[in-house]
Design a protein around this motif. Structure first.
Motif, PDB file in Angstrom:
ATOM      1  N   ARG A   1       0.710  -1.157   0.107  1.00 22.69           N
ATOM      2  CA  ARG A   1      -0.082  -0.012   0.001  1.00 22.69           C
ATOM      3  C   ARG A   1       0.936   1.186  -0.117  1.00 22.69           C
ATOM      4  O   ARG A   1       0.649   2.215  -0.711  1.00 22.69           O
ATOM      5  CB  ARG A   1      -0.955  -0.053   1.152  1.00 22.69           C
ATOM      6  CG  ARG A   1      -1.899   1.240   1.198  1.00 22.69           C
ATOM      7  CD  ARG A   1      -2.730   1.097   2.239  1.00 22.69           C
ATOM      8  NE  ARG A   1      -2.297   1.066   3.758  1.00 22.69           N
ATOM      9  CZ  ARG A   1      -2.024   0.175   4.497  1.00 22.69           C
ATOM     10  NH1 ARG A   1      -2.731  -1.120   4.099  1.00 22.69           N
ATOM     11  NH2 ARG A   1      -1.647  -0.043   5.615  1.00 22.69           N
TER      12      ARG A   1
ATOM     13  N   GLU B   1       1.034   4.026  -2.924  1.00 25.30           N
ATOM     14  CA  GLU B   1       0.459   5.438  -2.545  1.00 25.30           C
ATOM     15  C   GLU B   1       1.619   6.428  -2.916  1.00 25.30           C
ATOM     16  O   GLU B   1       1.288   7.722  -3.304  1.00 25.30           O
ATOM     17  CB  GLU B   1       0.055   5.476  -1.014  1.00 25.30           C
ATOM     18  CG  GLU B   1      -1.243   4.960  -0.816  1.00 25.30           C
ATOM     19  CD  GLU B   1      -1.674   4.932   0.623  1.00 25.30           C
ATOM     20  OE1 GLU B   1      -0.576   5.156   1.546  1.00 25.30           O
ATOM     21  OE2 GLU B   1      -2.778   4.328   1.002  1.00 25.30           O
TER      22      GLU B   1
ATOM     23  N   ARG C   1      -4.627   4.798  -5.223  1.00 22.30           N
ATOM     24  CA  ARG C   1      -5.273   4.505  -3.720  1.00 22.30           C
ATOM     25  C   ARG C   1      -5.741   3.098  -3.698  1.00 22.30           C
ATOM     26  O   ARG C   1      -6.053   2.482  -4.745  1.00 22.30           O
ATOM     27  CB  ARG C   1      -6.394   5.567  -3.744  1.00 22.30           C
ATOM     28  CG  ARG C   1      -7.407   5.452  -2.628  1.00 22.30           C
ATOM     29  CD  ARG C   1      -8.352   6.575  -2.538  1.00 22.30           C
ATOM     30  NE  ARG C   1      -9.188   6.712  -3.697  1.00 22.30           N
ATOM     31  CZ  ARG C   1      -9.648   7.756  -4.213  1.00 22.30           C
ATOM     32  NH1 ARG C   1      -9.638   9.031  -3.514  1.00 22.30           N
ATOM     33  NH2 ARG C   1     -10.328   7.658  -5.414  1.00 22.30           N
TER      34      ARG C   1
END
Length: 244
Positions: free
Chosen positions: A198, A202, A207
């Motif tokens: 993640r 990001e 997202r």
């Protein structure tokens, strides 16, 4: 003609060659400006040990491809990229799922693997599948072309994830998703911790849309969408994950 006048004439001639007839566009195109350096990944990178994650019969017994395609909401008529396609386990099944109105682009970075998959596609007469060669830090996908980009058990093998994700971003259509299937373990052990995954996405302007455990595929399934403007490479901040 004096030497000074001759030199001036040569300079004017060169300037004329670089300008178009109407003076608005150069006749000689300059090379596109390359992006600046990308940050290095602050984590180990797994070795690529095989183009096969598991045998196809066992994977089908667990309904791996079916579960992943359902989780990724892959439907008939979509255009899907299969990155790190290997021997084509997903490529073949994606071709059936998207149907004759859809398209699958299968990619690998090894010419021999790409060629073997191309032969398999031709042998099975999969007319909605194209096979091509990618690069370790650049999937070389055409812009605004894909509803889904699938990366199964290969993300931990990408040595330059920020550059790879940055170059991949423009290939997504509006509403398109990147689909990552990986194991929840450290990268040297052929997985990617979800927090690290993640964070790296990001950092390049994606997202996370969903995250689901998926034991049938050996780990989890995460999806990402591109949001906002793509950052300049120099503005990308590398992730620091203690567990690595």
């Amino acid at each position: 003609m004096p030497a000074r006048a001759w030199s001036a004439l040569l300079l004017l001639g060169a300037a004329g060659m670089l300008a178009a007839c109407d003076g608005s566009q150069p006749l000689i195109k300059r090379a596109a400006k390359q992006p600046g350096p990308f940050p290095a990944a602050d984590r180990p990178v797994a070795n690529i040990v095989s183009s096969r994650w598991s045998n196809e019969e066992e994977r089908d017994r667990l309904n791996e491809a079916g579960a992943v395609m359902d989780g990724a909401r892959i439907r008939p008529g979509m255009t899907v990229a299969d990155i790190g396609a290997g021997e084509g386990y997903y490529t073949i099944r994606l071709a059936s799922r998207v149907g004759e109105d859809g398209r699958v682009l299968a990619e690998d970075i090894f010419p021999a693997v790409r060629d073997a998959l191309g032969e398999r596609v031709a042998r099975q007469r999969l007319e909605n599948v194209s096979v091509r060669l990618g690069r370790p830090a650049d999937p070389r996908l055409p812009a605004n072309s894909f509803d889904r980009v699938l990366m199964v058990h290969m993300y931990h093998e990408i040595a330059q994830p920020y550059e790879f994700l940055w170059r991949m971003r423009p290939s997504l259509r509006p509403g398109g998703l990147v689909v990552v299937v990986d194991a929840n373990r450290t990268t040297p052990n052929h997985g990617t911790p979800p927090a690290l995954l993640r964070c790296e996405f990001e950092a390049v302007g994606y997202r996370q849309v969903s995250f689901d455990d998926m034991p049938s595929a050996g780990g989890y399934l995460a999806t990402f969408e591109a949001v906002g403007a793509r950052p300049e490479p120099a503005a990308i901040k590398p992730c620091r994950i203690a567990s690595q």
